[in-house]
Design a protein around this motif. Structure first.
Motif, PDB file in Angstrom:
ATOM      1  N   UNK A  34       0.836  -1.196   0.000  1.00 41.23           N
ATOM      2  CA  UNK A  34       0.000   0.000   0.000  1.00 41.23           C
ATOM      3  C   UNK A  34       0.868   1.241   0.000  1.00 41.23           C
ATOM      4  N   UNK A  35       0.282   2.419  -0.330  1.00 45.18           N
ATOM      5  CA  UNK A  35       1.074   3.634  -0.301  1.00 45.18           C
ATOM      6  C   UNK A  35       0.436   4.757  -1.075  1.00 45.18           C
ATOM      7  N   UNK A  36       1.095   5.904  -1.058  1.00 48.65           N
ATOM      8  CA  UNK A  36       0.594   7.077  -1.758  1.00 48.65           C
ATOM      9  C   UNK A  36       0.763   6.892  -3.259  1.00 48.65           C
ATOM     10  N   UNK A  37       0.132   7.789  -4.038  1.00 47.52           N
ATOM     11  CA  UNK A  37       0.150   7.671  -5.486  1.00 47.52           C
ATOM     12  C   UNK A  37       1.427   8.202  -6.105  1.00 47.52           C
ATOM     13  N   UNK A  38       2.394   8.653  -5.281  1.00 49.34           N
ATOM     14  CA  UNK A  38       3.648   9.146  -5.827  1.00 49.34           C
ATOM     15  C   UNK A  38       4.382   8.052  -6.583  1.00 49.34           C
ATOM     16  N   UNK A  54       9.000  11.176 -15.657  1.00 49.51           N
ATOM     17  CA  UNK A  54       8.800   9.952 -14.894  1.00 49.51           C
ATOM     18  C   UNK A  54       9.783   8.871 -15.346  1.00 49.51           C
ATOM     19  N   UNK A  55      10.060   7.957 -14.439  1.00 48.01           N
ATOM     20  CA  UNK A  55      10.873   6.797 -14.747  1.00 48.01           C
ATOM     21  C   UNK A  55      10.306   5.588 -14.047  1.00 48.01           C
ATOM     22  N   UNK A  56      10.868   4.430 -14.323  1.00 47.28           N
ATOM     23  CA  UNK A  56      10.498   3.208 -13.622  1.00 47.28           C
ATOM     24  C   UNK A  56      11.540   2.912 -12.548  1.00 47.28           C
ATOM     25  N   UNK A  57      11.094   2.300 -11.463  1.00 47.28           N
ATOM     26  CA  UNK A  57      12.014   1.914 -10.402  1.00 47.28           C
ATOM     27  C   UNK A  57      11.657   0.510  -9.927  1.00 47.28           C
ATOM     28  N   UNK A  58      12.664  -0.330  -9.848  1.00 43.47           N
ATOM     29  CA  UNK A  58      12.488  -1.686  -9.335  1.00 43.47           C
ATOM     30  C   UNK A  58      12.809  -1.658  -7.841  1.00 43.47           C
ATOM     31  N   UNK A  59      11.816  -1.958  -7.015  1.00 48.41           N
ATOM     32  CA  UNK A  59      12.015  -1.998  -5.569  1.00 48.41           C
ATOM     33  C   UNK A  59      12.052  -3.456  -5.133  1.00 48.41           C
ATOM     34  N   UNK A  79       7.027  10.809   3.889  1.00 49.49           N
ATOM     35  CA  UNK A  79       6.795   9.535   3.238  1.00 49.49           C
ATOM     36  C   UNK A  79       6.031   9.700   1.932  1.00 49.49           C
ATOM     37  N   UNK A  80       6.537   9.036   0.881  1.00 50.17           N
ATOM     38  CA  UNK A  80       5.821   9.020  -0.394  1.00 50.17           C
ATOM     39  C   UNK A  80       5.352   7.607  -0.740  1.00 50.17           C
ATOM     40  N   UNK A  81       5.847   6.617  -0.017  1.00 49.26           N
ATOM     41  CA  UNK A  81       5.434   5.248  -0.286  1.00 49.26           C
ATOM     42  C   UNK A  81       5.590   4.402   0.958  1.00 49.26           C
ATOM     43  N   UNK A  82       4.586   3.586   1.244  1.00 48.52           N
ATOM     44  CA  UNK A  82       4.639   2.628   2.336  1.00 48.52           C
ATOM     45  C   UNK A  82       4.521   1.235   1.732  1.00 48.52           C
ATOM     46  N   UNK A  83       5.497   0.402   1.993  1.00 55.48           N
ATOM     47  CA  UNK A  83       5.483  -0.971   1.509  1.00 55.48           C
ATOM     48  C   UNK A  83       5.131  -1.879   2.677  1.00 55.48           C
ATOM     49  N   UNK A  84       4.030  -2.589   2.569  1.00 54.87           N
ATOM     50  CA  UNK A  84       3.601  -3.475   3.641  1.00 54.87           C
ATOM     51  C   UNK A  84       3.183  -4.814   3.046  1.00 54.87           C
ATOM     52  N   UNK A  85       2.688  -5.703   3.894  1.00 56.15           N
ATOM     53  CA  UNK A  85       2.334  -7.026   3.423  1.00 56.15           C
ATOM     54  C   UNK A  85       3.525  -7.796   2.902  1.00 56.15           C
ATOM     55  N   UNK A  92       9.586  -8.206  -4.686  1.00 61.21           N
ATOM     56  CA  UNK A  92      10.076  -7.366  -5.779  1.00 61.21           C
ATOM     57  C   UNK A  92       8.906  -6.889  -6.627  1.00 61.21           C
ATOM     58  N   UNK A  93       8.906  -5.595  -6.956  1.00 59.10           N
ATOM     59  CA  UNK A  93       7.867  -4.989  -7.774  1.00 59.10           C
ATOM     60  C   UNK A  93       8.480  -3.872  -8.609  1.00 59.10           C
ATOM     61  N   UNK A  94       7.781  -3.477  -9.672  1.00 61.67           N
ATOM     62  CA  UNK A  94       8.171  -2.349 -10.500  1.00 61.67           C
ATOM     63  C   UNK A  94       7.140  -1.238 -10.308  1.00 61.67           C
ATOM     64  N   UNK A  95       7.643  -0.014 -10.144  1.00 59.73           N
ATOM     65  CA  UNK A  95       6.767   1.147  -9.983  1.00 59.73           C
ATOM     66  C   UNK A  95       7.146   2.220 -10.990  1.00 59.73           C
ATOM     67  N   UNK A  96       6.159   2.970 -11.401  1.00 58.01           N
ATOM     68  CA  UNK A  96       6.387   4.221 -12.127  1.00 58.01           C
ATOM     69  C   UNK A  96       6.459   5.331 -11.089  1.00 58.01           C
ATOM     70  N   UNK A  97       7.455   6.201 -11.226  1.00 58.77           N
ATOM     71  CA  UNK A  97       7.670   7.219 -10.202  1.00 58.77           C
ATOM     72  C   UNK A  97       8.183   8.499 -10.823  1.00 58.77           C
ATOM     73  N   UNK A  98       7.896   9.602 -10.163  1.00 62.35           N
ATOM     74  CA  UNK A  98       8.437  10.890 -10.574  1.00 62.35           C
ATOM     75  C   UNK A  98       9.947  10.879 -10.403  1.00 62.35           C
TER      76      UNK A  98
END
Length: 836
Positions: A34-38, A54-59, A79-85, A92-98
């Motif tokens: 879960x997290x903000x839309x950033x 924007x770019x992609x980021x692998x977390x 905080x711009x993102x909260x990673x839970x669960x 590992x996930x891919x996100x689009x981010x500013x």
């Protein structure tokens, strides 16, 4: 992580912590990521449309501790993102981010009874998202570090991330190459894509390694040679008639025993769950034993009549802690420190009386503590009268020493990565700090430091080209002797002639052996000696100065008492630039020329080989192989100039020194120049692979244990690199990837893989935080692409060094088989053992 070692039929299972089930339960009720839309999630198979800037980021996160959430912040903001669960293992996930600067900012830990939040302050947790790029900041690796604590680091695991993208986001992986965006560059993703451009095999088909050949019968079984030593600690009472020992029995159980040195009898006092590493006599009949690491469990033993085996009273001190001072002038009390219920470090004077247990800080009031509130204090030290005079504390994540009295303390020393003053002890009056330094000197000397002026005021011992490694003090805490290494042996040199005469007598009694006084009676007439050599496991002796007699008390490894070991010879070599280099050649008994294993040490700076007993060296010698150890430039013990000569010499001058020592050994001893292999661990593993590349016609094979394959990768995947001072030190030692990347690649086996033509064996722990398993993972992949898979042993759950008996057995048995396959047996002609 796979469970099975890549070779052998036995398994080494990764340890799954007690809280694993708890994490799984939490994952069933927490919303995923879960997290903000950033940052917005990119689903598998999706080709996202990126907005302007924007770019992609692998977390990627590797979770090995009870974590409920992780927060990411933008710049210095919130905080711009909260990673839970999060699940145990890889997330590992891919996100689009500013585009912009980000950082891993906070970690939420939980246990059954409490939650805590950990702030991540190091700049190593910062990363950047570049527009129009597939950005990868490294994996956030979270390991369990005890109840409600975790250790956190960033590790560059780009290869498994690329594999995951290939399987989960194939179109995205083809459209947008991965780019590492940590503090240092990583050229591997581009290098790997080029190497694999025309290879259609799936990544899973490129991970394997060959099994080591079976070694046949072993003269010294690994299980026997690496069997844990019998003793963990010893302590002699002031009268010199009783010796306390922390003893391990044949079943692996630990206890504390007392040996009556006059009557020759032994008494068992009590059992412990593990070794009691600290034994201290409060008086001649009162022993305090402490077990555990850090804050320890303490038991006080009061011994009655020596003839009555039941006349022993055992009382446990409440709470785990550390004895600050035995208070010799107070027969009933000691100074004791530990953490109170609020986690505050407190020092109290506790009485050793009672019938059930001894009360300590657990029941004492915090406001009655003896130590002042100095903030973040870790340990306290007292003078000879028991007054608190110094404290070790943390300031800005750096250890500092505070000094003072009567509650008024000031910082007088701050730890440095290189050089500086190294504290070793307080004087009796607490006004002087004794320690070591090489600042402005040619070697490390024993000195006296004045905490008032913060200056070294006296030099107590100095010898050109000799680094002091320790000191001995008398009952008044005054230095009486120093210790240093000379020609591989530990030497004790006394500051007064009377003591030096005694040292000469001991050396004469044990010629060619290292003799160290490890404890003595109050008057100095009774001594406990530690005696060992390259070909003799350690033994304990009782020495009576009045009679000059020494009597053996214990063998540390009695199961080796009937074995014959190979002696070592000291060699002198001259490097190509004229530098004098010392080496040690262990030469097995027997006729004919012996095959040679060149064994460079790790480090490489500030580390050295010595002539103490070494299981690994004697194991190789038992196979019939001579073993060459080289104290190349950078090694400890030979002075500051020699040590600093190793900086920037990785892969070149250091290996030139080894080359000079090999030539000197071949010229002076019966060695077979046609049967040589090179083996090393950590830096030694790197050196082994570099040597295989530089001298492919000299060596028949190479073995790397936990070795470095990519010098730049060290900066993006080692637990050391959280500390900016360590990073600056490593830049001086091996180069700065931001400046010297091309040169570092040229000296890295990973990028010279086409020149690694010799048979190669790689041994590595999958949980190695110092030299990450990524070094081996990448090298195996590239060697498989070339169609030259190495022999590989990969151990789940193991770190930079192995202490697990099964892992040790698999590793060294495998090494024996590999060496025998390429060197043959010692009496066979060259090549006779090949292919076995």
């Amino acid at each position: 992580m796979g469970k099975v070692v890549l070779a052998g039929s036995r398994r080494v299972e990764p340890r799954r912590p007690y809280w694993f089930a708890m994490v799984v339960c939490a994952c069933m009720v927490l919303a995923p990521w879960s997290g903000a839309l950033a940052m917005r999630l990119v689903k598998p198979g999706e080709l996202p449309r990126l907005g302007a800037g924007e770019g992609l980021v692998v977390l990627a996160l590797e979770v090995g501790a009870p974590v409920s959430a992780i927060r990411i912040a933008e710049g210095e903001g919130g905080t711009v993102k909260v990673l839970s669960g999060l699940t145990y293992g890889r997330n590992i996930r891919v996100y689009a981010a500013k585009a912009g600067d980000y950082r891993w900012s906070q970690l939420d830990l939980f246990t059954w009874s409490m939650r805590s939040r950990m702030t991540l302050r190091s700049d190593a947790f910062r990363f950047r998202v570049l527009p129009g790029q597939m950005n990868y900041p490294g994996d956030l690796v979270i390991a369990d570090a005890g109840w409600s604590h975790a250790s956190v680091r960033v590790a560059n695991h780009a290869l498994p991330v690329m594999d995951w993208l290939e399987s989960s986001h194939p179109a995205l992986a083809r459209a947008m190459p991965l780019r590492y965006v940590g503090l240092y560059p990583d050229p591997f993703p581009d290098f790997y894509r080029q190497a694999r451009a025309h290879d259609d095999r799936p990544a899973t088909a490129l991970n394997g390694g060959r099994e080591p050949p079976a070694p046949g019968a072993l003269p010294l079984p690994v299980e026997l040679l690496w069997k844990p030593e019998r003793l963990a600690a010893v302590s002699l009472n002031a009268a010199g008639d009783l010796l306390a020992e922390s003893v391990r029995d044949e079943g692996g159980r630990w206890s504390v025993e007392v040996v009556d040195l006059v009557a020759g009898t032994r008494r068992r006092l009590g059992a412990f769950d593990g070794p009691a590493y600290a034994l201290a006599w409060k008086d001649d009949r009162t022993l305090i034993a402490a077990a555990g690491s850090g804050r320890q469990r303490h038991v006080v033993y009061r011994l009655g009549s020596l003839g009555d085996a039941n006349a022993v009273q055992a009382l446990e001190i409440e709470g785990a802690g550390r004895i600050v001072d035995l208070l010799p002038s107070d027969p009933e009390s000691v100074l004791f420190e530990g953490l109170d219920s609020r986690g505050t470090l407190v020092v109290h004077r506790i009485r050793l009386g009672g019938s059930r247990s001894i009360r300590s800080f657990v029941t004492a009031r915090t406001r009655d503590r003896l130590n002042p509130d100095v903030g973040n204090d870790l340990a306290w030290f007292s003078d000879g009268s028991g007054a608190l005079r110094a404290a070790l504390a943390m300031r800005d994540e750096v250890p500092v020493l505070l000094h003072g009295r009567d509650g008024d303390f000031h910082e007088v020393w701050r730890a440095r990565q290189e050089g500086g003053f190294e504290p070793a002890g307080l004087s009796f009056d607490g006004a002087t700090i004794y320690g070591f330094t090489d600042d402005g000197r040619s070697q490390r000397d024993l000195v006296a430091f004045d905490p008032q002026s913060r200056q070294v005021v006296r030099t107590l011992f100095s010898r050109p080209g000799v680094d002091v490694v320790g000191m001995l003090v008398d009952a008044h805490r005054e230095p009486v002797a120093v210790r240093f290494y000379a020609s591989g042996r530990l030497v004790t040199e006394y500051l007064q002639e009377a003591g030096q005469e005694q040292a000469r007598l001991l050396e004469a009694a044990f010629p060619g052996r290292t003799v160290a006084v490890i404890d003595r009676s109050a008057d100095g007439s009774k001594r406990i000696l530690w005696v060992d050599a390259s070909d003799q496991p350690p033994r304990l002796y009782f020495h009576d100065a009045a009679t000059g007699r020494s009597e053996m008390i214990e063998e540390i490894a009695p199961w080796l008492s009937d074995k014959t070991f190979a002696p070592a010879h000291v060699l002198a070599a001259t490097a190509s630039d004229g530098l004098a280099v010392e080496a040690f050649l262990t030469l097995p008994h027997g006729p004919g020329r012996r095959p040679l294993v060149v064994y460079p040490h790790g480090g490489p700076i500030g580390v050295a080989d010595t002539l103490h007993f070494r299981r690994d060296v004697q194991f190789l010698a038992s196979l019939g192989y001579a073993v060459l150890q080289v104290n190349f430039r950078g090694s400890e013990g030979y002075g500051r100039a020699f040590r600093e000569a190793g900086m920037g010499a990785f892969g070149k001058e250091i290996e030139d020194d080894i080359d000079a020592a090999v030539k000197a050994a071949l010229a002076a001893h019966p060695l077979d120049p046609d049967r040589m292999c090179v083996l090393g661990a950590s830096y030694g593993g790197y050196s082994a692979m570099v040597s295989a590349i530089r001298w492919p016609d000299r060596f028949k094979c190479a073995v790397s244990l936990s070795g470095i394959s990519d010098r730049a990768l060290v900066f993006t995947s080692s637990d050391l690199m959280r500390d900016p001072d360590v990073r600056r030190q490593q830049e001086r030692w091996m180069g700065d990837p931001n400046v010297d990347l091309a040169r570092m690649q040229e000296a890295s086996p990973l990028y010279r893989v086409e020149a690694l033509e010799l048979p190669l064996m790689l041994v590595h722990g999958r949980d190695d935080a110092r030299v990450d398993f990524e070094h081996t993972r990448r090298l195996v992949r590239l060697l498989n692409l070339r169609g030259a898979p190495p022999v590989v042993l990969a151990f789940p759950g193991m770190g930079h060094s192995f202490d697990d008996p099964t892992a040790l057995d698999i590793a060294w048995t495998g090494i024996a088989g590999f060496l025998r396959a390429h060197l043959g047996k010692p009496m066979e002609p060259p090549g006779a053992g090949a292919g076995r």
